[in-house]
Design a protein around this motif. Sequence first.
Motif, PDB file in Angstrom:
ATOM      1  N   UNK A   1       0.837  -1.207   0.000  1.00 23.86           N
ATOM      2  CA  UNK A   1       0.000   0.000   0.000  1.00 23.86           C
ATOM      3  C   UNK A   1       0.871   1.255   0.000  1.00 23.86           C
ATOM      4  N   UNK A   2       1.892   1.259   0.841  1.00 17.22           N
ATOM      5  CA  UNK A   2       2.765   2.426   0.924  1.00 17.22           C
ATOM      6  C   UNK A   2       3.608   2.577  -0.341  1.00 17.22           C
ATOM      7  N   UNK A   3       4.001   1.451  -0.921  1.00 15.36           N
ATOM      8  CA  UNK A   3       4.764   1.505  -2.171  1.00 15.36           C
ATOM      9  C   UNK A   3       3.913   2.117  -3.290  1.00 15.36           C
ATOM     10  N   UNK A   4       2.666   1.685  -3.376  1.00 12.31           N
ATOM     11  CA  UNK A   4       1.766   2.215  -4.402  1.00 12.31           C
ATOM     12  C   UNK A   4       1.473   3.695  -4.144  1.00 12.31           C
ATOM     13  N   UNK A   5       1.344   4.059  -2.865  1.00 12.85           N
ATOM     14  CA  UNK A   5       1.137   5.458  -2.525  1.00 12.85           C
ATOM     15  C   UNK A   5       2.333   6.299  -2.973  1.00 12.85           C
ATOM     16  N   UNK A   6       3.509   5.761  -2.757  1.00  9.29           N
ATOM     17  CA  UNK A   6       4.718   6.468  -3.171  1.00  9.29           C
ATOM     18  C   UNK A   6       4.782   6.616  -4.689  1.00  9.29           C
ATOM     19  N   UNK A   7       4.401   5.580  -5.404  1.00 12.99           N
ATOM     20  CA  UNK A   7       4.396   5.664  -6.867  1.00 12.99           C
ATOM     21  C   UNK A   7       3.459   6.773  -7.329  1.00 12.99           C
ATOM     22  N   UNK A   8       2.315   6.879  -6.692  1.00 12.80           N
ATOM     23  CA  UNK A   8       1.360   7.947  -7.038  1.00 12.80           C
ATOM     24  C   UNK A   8       1.957   9.313  -6.695  1.00 12.80           C
ATOM     25  N   UNK A   9       2.566   9.416  -5.508  1.00 14.90           N
ATOM     26  CA  UNK A   9       3.151  10.691  -5.087  1.00 14.90           C
ATOM     27  C   UNK A   9       4.261  11.124  -6.052  1.00 14.90           C
ATOM     28  N   UNK A  10       5.091  10.178  -6.455  1.00 15.41           N
ATOM     29  CA  UNK A  10       6.171  10.502  -7.390  1.00 15.41           C
ATOM     30  C   UNK A  10       5.617  10.947  -8.739  1.00 15.41           C
ATOM     31  N   UNK A  11       4.546  10.295  -9.172  1.00 16.83           N
ATOM     32  CA  UNK A  11       3.932  10.689 -10.437  1.00 16.83           C
ATOM     33  C   UNK A  11       3.278  12.065 -10.315  1.00 16.83           C
ATOM     34  N   UNK A  12       2.672  12.339  -9.170  1.00 20.84           N
ATOM     35  CA  UNK A  12       2.083  13.667  -8.944  1.00 20.84           C
ATOM     36  C   UNK A  12       3.177  14.735  -8.996  1.00 20.84           C
ATOM     37  N   UNK A  13       4.285  14.488  -8.317  1.00 25.45           N
ATOM     38  CA  UNK A  13       5.389  15.446  -8.307  1.00 25.45           C
ATOM     39  C   UNK A  13       5.940  15.672  -9.712  1.00 25.45           C
ATOM     40  N   UNK A  14       6.069  14.589 -10.471  1.00 24.67           N
ATOM     41  CA  UNK A  14       6.569  14.707 -11.841  1.00 24.67           C
ATOM     42  C   UNK A  14       5.643  15.556 -12.702  1.00 24.67           C
ATOM     43  N   UNK A  15       4.344  15.323 -12.569  1.00 25.73           N
ATOM     44  CA  UNK A  15       3.372  16.095 -13.349  1.00 25.73           C
ATOM     45  C   UNK A  15       3.323  17.556 -12.899  1.00 25.73           C
ATOM     46  N   UNK A  16       3.414  17.781 -11.601  1.00 25.05           N
ATOM     47  CA  UNK A  16       3.414  19.162 -11.102  1.00 25.05           C
ATOM     48  C   UNK A  16       4.639  19.922 -11.601  1.00 25.05           C
ATOM     49  N   UNK A  17       5.798  19.259 -11.620  1.00 29.89           N
ATOM     50  CA  UNK A  17       7.010  19.886 -12.117  1.00 29.89           C
ATOM     51  C   UNK A  17       6.879  20.206 -13.603  1.00 29.89           C
TER      52      UNK A  17
END
Length: 231
Positions: free
Chosen positions: A6-22
């Motif tokens: 669950x935490x790994x998948x959450x991190x994948x989402x967070x990293x993708x969010x950060x990439x898109x925001x950048x």
Amino acid sequence: MTIARELFELQEIDLEIESNEQAVREMTARLGESEALLQARSELAAAKEHLEEQGRRQRDLEGEIADTGAKLARTEDQMYSGRTTNPKELTGLQQEAGILKAKRSDLEDRAVEVIEQTEAAAARTADLTGRLAKLTAEWQAEQQQLKNEIAEREQRLAGLTAKRASLAAAIEPAALGVYHDLRKRRGTAVAGVEQGICRGCRISLSSAQMQRVRSGGLIECTSCGRILFLP
């Protein structure tokens, strides 16, 4: 689903969010007129001003040539009309006619140079006008593409944010707290385990650690402190 997954998948989402925001920030910074477009517009304005100045010079010279020609015509009329018979006056008229002819010749030579310069200025203005039109069309197309990409990224971000909220709601608050703390300190909170090695710090795990990781619980790497996840 285990807490580690669950935490790994959450991190994948967070990293993708950060990439898109950048990406959105970078694309937004590119909105507006480019330096090349501003430079081209400035060069064209200067070229137009120069062309107008050349046009004024050409008109002024043409006016001077016309005035000089008119004075010469009047002087020659006095010389050849027979109205002037005094030798001294005739000599004066001849000298004046000579001066006017020389002046007109000089003005005509200068006018030829100015005409050539005006033609060159007109050609440069036309070239710069075409270049600016091309740059403007390219810029407009790029701006529209950027706006479309930003809209797509923002739509993607909205979906990711909703997905993250749903996933985070299902995770134990204590585990979320550990995750967020590690993200702040380490950048990544969850590290995958590959062939017995923590991919966060590249340190091999002991057999006992591996056994605990297989349980899928909240197990932290003894070296880097990240939560270990076995895909």
